[in-house]
Each structure stands twice: as structure tokens, then as C-alpha cells.
Design a protein around this motif. Structure first.
Motif, PDB file in Angstrom:
ATOM      1  N   PRO A  26       3.336   3.911  -6.323  1.00  0.00           N
ATOM      2  CA  PRO A  26       2.918   3.229  -5.145  1.00  0.00           C
ATOM      3  C   PRO A  26       3.846   2.816  -4.152  1.00  0.00           C
ATOM      4  N   CYS A  27       5.384   3.035  -4.862  1.00  0.00           N
ATOM      5  CA  CYS A  27       6.596   2.905  -4.705  1.00  0.00           C
ATOM      6  C   CYS A  27       7.078   3.918  -2.849  1.00  0.00           C
TER       7      CYS A  27
ATOM      8  N   ILE B 137       5.429   3.093  -0.477  1.00  0.00           N
ATOM      9  CA  ILE B 137       5.178   1.748   0.688  1.00  0.00           C
ATOM     10  C   ILE B 137       6.808   2.386   1.220  1.00  0.00           C
TER      11      ILE B 137
ATOM     12  N   ASP C 265       6.847  -7.707   1.443  1.00  0.00           N
ATOM     13  CA  ASP C 265       6.221  -8.463   0.841  1.00  0.00           C
ATOM     14  C   ASP C 265       5.761  -7.132  -0.261  1.00  0.00           C
ATOM     15  N   GLN C 266       5.142  -6.399   0.329  1.00  0.00           N
ATOM     16  CA  GLN C 266       4.003  -5.624  -1.241  1.00  0.00           C
ATOM     17  C   GLN C 266       5.114  -4.627  -0.876  1.00  0.00           C
ATOM     18  N   TYR C 267       6.245  -4.753  -0.735  1.00  0.00           N
ATOM     19  CA  TYR C 267       7.607  -3.910  -1.178  1.00  0.00           C
ATOM     20  C   TYR C 267       8.513  -4.396  -2.006  1.00  0.00           C
ATOM     21  N   THR C 268       8.378  -5.497  -2.324  1.00  0.00           N
ATOM     22  CA  THR C 268       9.203  -6.899  -2.987  1.00  0.00           C
ATOM     23  C   THR C 268       7.659  -6.113  -4.485  1.00  0.00           C
ATOM     24  N   LYS C 269       7.070  -6.744  -4.452  1.00  0.00           N
ATOM     25  CA  LYS C 269       6.234  -7.269  -5.032  1.00  0.00           C
ATOM     26  C   LYS C 269       6.171  -5.832  -6.340  1.00  0.00           C
ATOM     27  N   GLU C 270       6.068  -4.354  -5.582  1.00  0.00           N
ATOM     28  CA  GLU C 270       5.537  -3.414  -6.173  1.00  0.00           C
ATOM     29  C   GLU C 270       7.019  -2.601  -7.022  1.00  0.00           C
ATOM     30  N   CYS C 271       8.367  -3.268  -6.074  1.00  0.00           N
ATOM     31  CA  CYS C 271       9.289  -1.935  -6.638  1.00  0.00           C
ATOM     32  C   CYS C 271      10.125  -2.508  -6.542  1.00  0.00           C
TER      33      CYS C 271
ATOM     34  N   PRO D  91       4.144  -8.397   6.077  1.00  0.00           N
ATOM     35  CA  PRO D  91       3.491  -8.133   4.759  1.00  0.00           C
ATOM     36  C   PRO D  91       3.512  -6.423   4.012  1.00  0.00           C
ATOM     37  N   LEU D  92       4.220  -6.182   5.037  1.00  0.00           N
ATOM     38  CA  LEU D  92       4.845  -4.833   4.551  1.00  0.00           C
ATOM     39  C   LEU D  92       6.432  -4.322   3.699  1.00  0.00           C
TER      40      LEU D  92
END
Length: 263
Positions: A254-255, A258, A236-242, A233-234
């Protein structure tokens, strides 16, 4: 010189037939703590090369193994950082020996001095045992480091003229992605200008080279994920936001949060 202040336990002298200069012999390491059982077949030299009126750069030469060490390449090694001592590589990576938990030394089967005469250096000035009589010399940068490392190589070849015709390589890791290309260009430019002694330069090698923030940091984070050190999940969040964000470099708030969580 540095080689005389670490003397404790006897190690072997070199087996080759090189006759070194008196200045080089003054740097010879004749004893080293914990080295009683190394059965070394190579010589070592440790001392300082002045690169200016105030700066003294520390080096540690480990001869190549075997009687033909005088004909084997000479490879200069610097760690990255910026600001990491080349003795890190010496003692924990590809040096001739490693320290054990009981404070002894054991031979390193992966030592690079099996194929080359290794010169471990501490740069920039102020790192490790390298020092200056002028504190202003500790304010430096990549360009100055390239010049100082070049002058160190020049000084080394003058102290050890026996190696002037040998193939010369420069090697590093991490921030060596900056150090080695800039040093290589400095060597090539000065060779072209006829500066002597000429460096018989054959190339450079860099492990996990760090070039800039926007490639070095993401590759490290992706390595964390590749080794399953962070949760999906972490990541995936990095991939989406950064990574997949339309303007990732503008999404720094946000990046950053993360990335800190991942680290």
C-alpha cells in the motif's frame, strides 16, 4: 585539455599574482561561449586529473574573486545522484555565472567563488566528462568514489601547489550525504598516515543530505505536502498507512502505491 575545446568568446584572465605551473596553465580557460559581457575578474582552469592508470577525472577550477584569491579557501564541489555532474551546480546553482534563455551568460550574484576558490568535479568516474580507458572502472561504489575523489584532490594540489597551504573544504548536496562523510574520513585517515601532499582539511558542508531510503524519501514526500503539491486526503492516507502504521516498513505494498500517486 578541456579548456581548449570550448574556446569561442574572450573572458578575462585572473587578477591575482599567482604564478601557476606549466601543467596548470595548459588547463587555463581563455574563451567561453556567451561570455563576452561577464567582465570576469577571476581565472578558470578545466582539465583532467588522472587517479589511476586508466581513470581521468574532470575538474573545473574557478578562482575566488579579488586580488587575494591566493589566500582564500579552496572548496571542492560534487553534485549528488549518485551520478550527477558537478557542472549542474556550476551552471544552475552556485557557479560564477548562469545561462540565460537567449544562450548568453550572466554573472551569478550568489556565486560561491566570491569567498572561495571553487573546484567543481565530476564523479564517480563515468559521470560527465570523467572517463576511463577500462569499462570495468564504471562499476563502482561509495568506497571507490571516496578513494577516487581523494586522489583527485591530491592530484589537484600537485598541479596547483600554490593552494597546498590553503584551507580545504569539501561540499556537495543530496547524495553528498554519502560522498562527503566517506571522503572526509579518507582525507583524515591519509593525513594521519602522512600521505603527501597533506590536505589542509577544515571540514565539509552538505545541502539536503540524502543518507538512506527510509529518511530521504519520506522527507521528500513531506516536502510535497508542505508546499501543498499533494491533496490532504492523499497525504492523510500516506500518514495512516506509511507513518502511523504499527509496522510501516512491512506495509510496503500500500505504501508504494501511495508514494507513486504522490510523486
Amino acid at each position: 585539455m578541456f579548456g581548449t575545446i570550448i574556446a569561442l568568446a574572450l573572458i578575462a584572465s585572473s587578477v591575482n599574482a599567482i604564478t601557476y605551473t606549466a601543467e596548470a596553465e595548459a588547463d587555463r580557460v581563455v574563451n567561453i561561449p556567451g561570455g563576452e559581457n561577464l567582465n570576469a575578474t577571476y581565472g578558470m582552469f578545466s582539465g583532467y586529473i588522472p587517479v589511476s592508470d586508466t581513470k581521468k577525472m574532470h575538474y573545473w577550477l574557478v578562482e575566488a574573486e579579488g586580488a587575494d584569491s591566493d589566500s582564500k579557501p579552496v572548496a571542492f564541489w560534487s553534485n549528488g545522484g549518485p551520478g550527477c555532474s558537478g557542472l549542474i551546480g556550476f551552471m544552475t546553482e552556485q557557479g560564477p555565472f548562469k545561462a540565460t534563455k537567449d544562450m548568453k551568460l550572466e554573472a551569478n550574484p550568489y556565486a560561491w567563488n566570491k569567498v572561495a576558490n571553487m573546484v567543481f568535479i565530476e564523479a564517480p568516474c563515468g559521470v560527465g566528462f570523467s572517463y576511463s580507458d577500462d569499462k570495468n572502472d564504471y562499476k563502482t561504489g561509495d568506497d571507490q568514489t571516496a578513494i577516487d575523489n581523494y586522489l583527485l584532490i591530491q592530484g589537484f594540489l600537485k598541479r596547483f601547489p600554490e593552494f597546498q597551504d590553503n584551507d580545504i573544504y569539501i561540499t556537495s548536496e543530496s547524495y553528498g550525504g554519502h560522498y562527503m562523510p566517506t571522503l572526509a574520513k579518507t582525507i583524515v585517515d591519509n593525513n594521519a598516515a602522512g600521505v603527501t601532499p597533506l590536505v589542509n582539511f577544515k571540514g565539509f558542508a552538505v545541502g539536503n543530505p540524502y543518507n538512506n531510503l527510509y529518511s530521504g524519501t519520506p522527507s521528500g514526500l513531506e516536502t510535497y505536502w508542505g508546499h501543498q503539491l499533494v491533496s490532504k486526503p492523499l497525504f492523510d492516507q500516506y500518514t495512516k498507512e506509511c507513518i502511523d502504521a504499527k509496522f510501516p516498513l512491512k506495509n510496503l505494498g500500500p505504501c508504494e502505491a501511495i508514494m507513486v500517486a504522490m510523486m
